[in-house]
Write a protein that holds these residues in place. Structure first.
Motif, short mmCIF file in Angstrom:
data_model
loop_
_atom_site.label_atom_id
_atom_site.label_comp_id
_atom_site.label_asym_id
_atom_site.label_seq_id
_atom_site.Cartn_x
_atom_site.Cartn_y
_atom_site.Cartn_z
N ASP A 17 0.83 -1.22 0.00
CA ASP A 17 0.00 0.00 0.00
C ASP A 17 0.86 1.27 0.00
OD1 ASP A 17 1.00 0.25 2.57
OD2 ASP A 17 -0.96 0.24 3.55
N ASP A 18 2.16 1.13 -0.23
CA ASP A 18 3.14 2.22 -0.32
C ASP A 18 3.58 2.78 1.03
OD1 ASP A 18 3.26 2.03 -3.06
OD2 ASP A 18 1.81 3.63 -3.40
N SER A 19 3.08 2.26 2.15
CA SER A 19 3.56 2.73 3.45
C SER A 19 4.92 2.09 3.75
CB SER A 19 2.55 2.42 4.56
OG SER A 19 2.36 1.03 4.68
N LEU A 20 5.70 2.74 4.58
CA LEU A 20 7.05 2.31 4.89
C LEU A 20 7.05 1.26 5.99
CD1 LEU A 20 10.03 3.04 4.19
CD2 LEU A 20 9.96 4.63 6.09
N VAL A 21 7.86 0.25 5.85
CA VAL A 21 8.06 -0.74 6.90
C VAL A 21 8.94 -0.07 7.95
CG1 VAL A 21 9.05 -2.99 7.48
CG2 VAL A 21 7.86 -2.68 5.31
N ALA A 22 8.38 0.23 9.09
CA ALA A 22 9.10 1.02 10.10
C ALA A 22 9.97 0.18 11.01
CB ALA A 22 8.10 1.80 10.95
#
Length: 121
Positions: free
Chosen positions: A87-92
């Motif tokens: 979903d384009d969010s960053l793996v934190a």
């Protein structure tokens, strides 16, 4: 800072309306295994630590950020080597070292004229 402080403060039983002495007294039994509330206090602090892990242990956010616009040939695929969710969010929580264009190069040692140095230096 205040929001995450409240999580740990609540676990320890600390309150801003309370005197410093009162807060010290309430937090002290975290260290006193003979106190009847010791196990509950330790469990509360452990839950607070887990809740805060994403904020304090986020190497993906700290060093995993990247510039997708530099990847003009789409070498990264959909997840940029694992650093990005679909979903384009960053793996934190995790950092995935990568040489994909737009990412920071991973740390390595180099040698120049018999002098060892970090690549970033």
């Amino acid at each position: 800072m205040r929001s995450h402080g409240n999580i740990m403060d609540a676990a320890l039983g600390l309150h801003s309306e309370q005197s410093a002495r009162g807060n010290i007294r309430l937090a002290a039994f975290f260290f006193d295994s003979a106190h009847p509330g010791y196990a509950a206090k330790r469990a509360a602090v452990e839950r607070a630590q887990k809740a805060l892990d994403g904020e304090f242990k986020a190497p993906g956010d700290e060093i995993g950020w990247f510039h997708p616009s530099v990847d003009i040939d789409n070498e990264s695929g959909q997840t940029h080597g694992g650093q990005q969710y679909p979903d384009d969010s960053l793996v934190a929580r995790f950092y995935f070292p990568s040489t994909i264009p737009g990412h920071h190069l991973p740390h390595t040692w180099l040698e120049r004229e018999n002098e060892k140095m970090a690549m970033r230096d």
